[in-house]
Design a protein around this motif. Structure first.
Motif, mmCIF file in Angstrom:
data_model
loop_
_atom_site.group_PDB
_atom_site.id
_atom_site.type_symbol
_atom_site.label_atom_id
_atom_site.label_comp_id
_atom_site.label_asym_id
_atom_site.label_seq_id
_atom_site.Cartn_x
_atom_site.Cartn_y
_atom_site.Cartn_z
ATOM 1 N N MET A 119 -23.263 -42.158 -15.721
ATOM 2 C CA MET A 119 -22.299 -43.011 -16.430
ATOM 3 C C MET A 119 -22.436 -44.466 -15.979
ATOM 4 O O MET A 119 -22.312 -45.394 -16.782
ATOM 5 N N TYR A 121 -15.129 -33.750 -23.520
ATOM 6 C CA TYR A 121 -16.127 -34.154 -24.509
ATOM 7 C C TYR A 121 -15.462 -34.632 -25.798
ATOM 8 O O TYR A 121 -14.344 -34.238 -26.136
ATOM 9 N N LYS A 142 -24.723 -31.105 -16.775
ATOM 10 C CA LYS A 142 -23.501 -31.863 -16.534
ATOM 11 C C LYS A 142 -23.835 -33.330 -16.327
ATOM 12 O O LYS A 142 -24.888 -33.657 -15.792
ATOM 13 N N VAL A 143 -22.916 -34.167 -16.735
ATOM 14 C CA VAL A 143 -23.096 -35.591 -16.527
ATOM 15 C C VAL A 143 -22.676 -35.944 -15.103
ATOM 16 O O VAL A 143 -21.764 -35.335 -14.548
ATOM 17 N N LEU A 183 -18.274 -38.661 -24.054
ATOM 18 C CA LEU A 183 -19.313 -37.689 -23.730
ATOM 19 C C LEU A 183 -19.516 -36.745 -24.918
ATOM 20 O O LEU A 183 -18.545 -36.219 -25.467
ATOM 21 N N LYS A 191 -21.691 -33.240 -25.793
ATOM 22 C CA LYS A 191 -22.460 -32.148 -25.186
ATOM 23 C C LYS A 191 -23.456 -31.571 -26.192
ATOM 24 O O LYS A 191 -23.111 -31.322 -27.336
ATOM 25 N N ILE A 228 -24.135 -39.926 -23.645
ATOM 26 C CA ILE A 228 -23.050 -40.794 -23.156
ATOM 27 C C ILE A 228 -22.987 -42.013 -24.076
ATOM 28 O O ILE A 228 -23.985 -42.750 -24.200
ATOM 29 N N ASN A 254 -14.941 -32.802 -14.020
ATOM 30 C CA ASN A 254 -14.248 -32.088 -15.104
ATOM 31 C C ASN A 254 -14.413 -32.862 -16.402
ATOM 32 O O ASN A 254 -13.494 -33.562 -16.847
ATOM 33 N N PRO A 255 -15.572 -32.785 -16.994
ATOM 34 C CA PRO A 255 -15.845 -33.585 -18.199
ATOM 35 C C PRO A 255 -14.993 -33.167 -19.392
ATOM 36 O O PRO A 255 -14.664 -31.995 -19.565
ATOM 37 N N TYR A 303 -14.247 -37.412 -14.197
ATOM 38 C CA TYR A 303 -14.826 -36.899 -15.438
ATOM 39 C C TYR A 303 -16.184 -36.251 -15.180
ATOM 40 O O TYR A 303 -16.632 -35.403 -15.961
ATOM 41 N N ALA A 304 -16.889 -36.657 -14.096
ATOM 42 C CA ALA A 304 -18.150 -35.974 -13.763
ATOM 43 C C ALA A 304 -17.880 -34.544 -13.315
ATOM 44 O O ALA A 304 -18.633 -33.617 -13.647
ATOM 45 N N LYS A 364 -21.848 -39.095 -12.080
ATOM 46 C CA LYS A 364 -21.277 -40.439 -11.959
ATOM 47 C C LYS A 364 -22.361 -41.490 -12.131
ATOM 48 O O LYS A 364 -22.163 -42.495 -12.831
#
Length: 463
Positions: free
Chosen positions: A38, A65, A32-33, A24, A26, A9, A62-63, A59-60, A35
């Protein structure tokens, strides 16, 4: 950069610290990241204000990148606005001539003088707008600048209203705007040079001073005094007070001087002159003069030749008429305005009596139609107007009768006017004192002409 082994991040902050972004990256794993991940990354970069948690949640779940996305926004400070002065008159006067209805341009009406009345609002204050503080995404306060209040440009003959928000004139006069610092009202208007095409006609509520000449065809009207340093040509000057001509007037047969007080001039030639009080000059030549009190010709010449002079009380001159028997008509003893008022009242009386007869004829005819039931709405309206006209004219005739009676009594009074010639009175001079008339048929010297009963006598100069 913060994150797990296979996910990173990146937090970046704009130079003005009003926006914060997260990017982000990957790794090889499938982590997965979250909340909270972040939020921790933002906290490490001291981003604490304006965080949009809904965006973080999105975004957590549906990230996206390798692309930065804004996750926090600060508030920019709002700077205030300075107060302003709003002017209620034209602050940029130019010598633009008046365009007539037929398209012609009148270069004598330039509208250079802006007149204002006592109590008239000249300018008002537009209030200053205050600023508001902002905040960076790192929690730093950004100070907003407040607008500064404007100041009323108070000059001469103006005052501030009770609420302090406007400026108004304390007298009638000409408003002047000086470099946005002073608004003043002047009761005296000064023309630094000639009254000509560069100035146009002058119309001012106060007094007017003209340093140059007044050229032919132009007019100067003032509620106060008019003083001219140069020569007046075939122009018109009207003053509610006095007229002072430092040099004089060559009227060319079309010049006019009209004063509510006195007229003082070095010389007056070929003019129409009218003063409610006195006229004083060195020479009056071939002019029509009306003077309520005294006409005095003094100085080196003291000359009164040609034209007509109607004077209320006394004419004093060194020389009256000329050795060439120039016709010179003098009338003293009765204020000339009384004769004019009498003539006007008699003319108005005759016109009113004629109009009332016409109204009575119309009423009689329309009454017959009304009795026969043949009165249309239009004719009924004419009947109503005719009745109103008759009522008004009857009242006006009664007023005129009283005015005429009073004026006739004034005219019947013995005229006590005098004409004094301190040097010569020549043949060609006609003298009227009250109702008595005398034609000078021989040279008269050092004498006073006065009324004695039904005759005009020639007496000693100190009579």
């Amino acid at each position: 950069m913060a994150g797990q082994d296979d996910l990173k991040i990146l937090v970046s902050v704009s130079p003005d610290e009003l926006k914060a972004y997260i990017t982000l990256y990957k790794g090889d794993g499938n982590s997965k990241v979250s909340k909270d991940d972040m939020l921790r990354a933002l906290a490490l970069q001291r981003v604490t204000y304006g965080i949009n948690e809904q965006v973080l949640e999105q975004y957590a779940e549906n990230p996206i990148y390798n692309e930065p996305f804004c996750v926090a926004e600060g508030v920019a400070p709002k700077h205030g606005k300075n107060g302003e002065v709003k002017y209620h008159f034209n602050t940029t006067v130019t010598n633009t001539p008046t365009i007539l209805e037929d398209g012609r341009i009148n270069y004598r009406e330039l509208n250079l003088i802006q007149m204002v009345k006592k109590g008239q609002i000249l300018c008002t204050l537009e209030p200053a707008i205050m600023g508001s503080n902002g905040m960076t995404v790192k929690g730093k306060v950004l100070i907003g600048v407040n607008g500064k209040p404007a100041v009323l440009p108070r000059g001469k003959n103006v005052a501030v209203s009770e609420d302090g928000k406007s400026l108004y004139a304390t007298t009638d006069g000409e408003v002047e705007y000086l470099d946005a610092t002073k608004v003043s009202v002047y009761t005296n208007h000064e023309v630094p040079a000639d009254v000509d095409n560069s100035t146009g006609n002058i119309n001012f509520v106060g007094s007017v001073t003209i340093k140059g000449n007044v050229l032919s065809g132009f007019s100067v009207e003032a509620g106060g005094n008019v003083e001219v340093y140069g020569v007046v040509e075939g122009a018109t000057i009207k003053a509610g007070g006095n007229i002072i001509l430092r040099r004089g007037m060559q009227g060319m047969g079309k010049g006019k001087l009209i004063a509510g007080g006195d007229i003082v001039a070095r010389y007056i030639e070929y003019c129409n002159v009218e003063a409610k009080n006195n006229i004083q000059s060195e020479a009056v030549l071939h002019s029509n003069v009306k003077c309520g009190n005294k006409l005095e010709l003094t100085g080196r010449k003291g000359l009164l030749v040609g034209g007509t002079c109607k004077v209320g009380k006394m004419i004093i001159a060194k020389v009256i008429g000329s050795h060439m028997a120039t016709p010179t008509d003098l009338e003293v003893g009765i204020d000339p305005t009384i004769r004019e008022d009498y003539k006007r009242a008699k003319e108005e009386m005759a016109a009113s009596e004629s109009d009332i007869k016409k109204a009575e004829q119309a009423i009689a005819l329309l009454k017959k139609l009304e009795a026969a039931g043949a009165l249309t709405p239009e004719k009924k309206e004419i009947l109503t107007k005719s009745v109103r006209t008759k009522i008004y004219l009857s009242s006006r005739i009664e007023e005129l009768k009283k005015e005429i009676e009073w004026l006739e009594e004034k005219l019947k009074q013995d005229g006590d006017g005098k004409i004094r010639g301190t040097s010569f009175i020549y043949p060609g001079v006609k003298v009227t004192i009250g109702t008595c008339v005398m034609y000078v048929k021989e040279n008269l010297q050092y004498c006073t002409l006065y009324r004695d009963g039904a005759d005009i006598r020639v007496g000693a100069i100190d009579k």
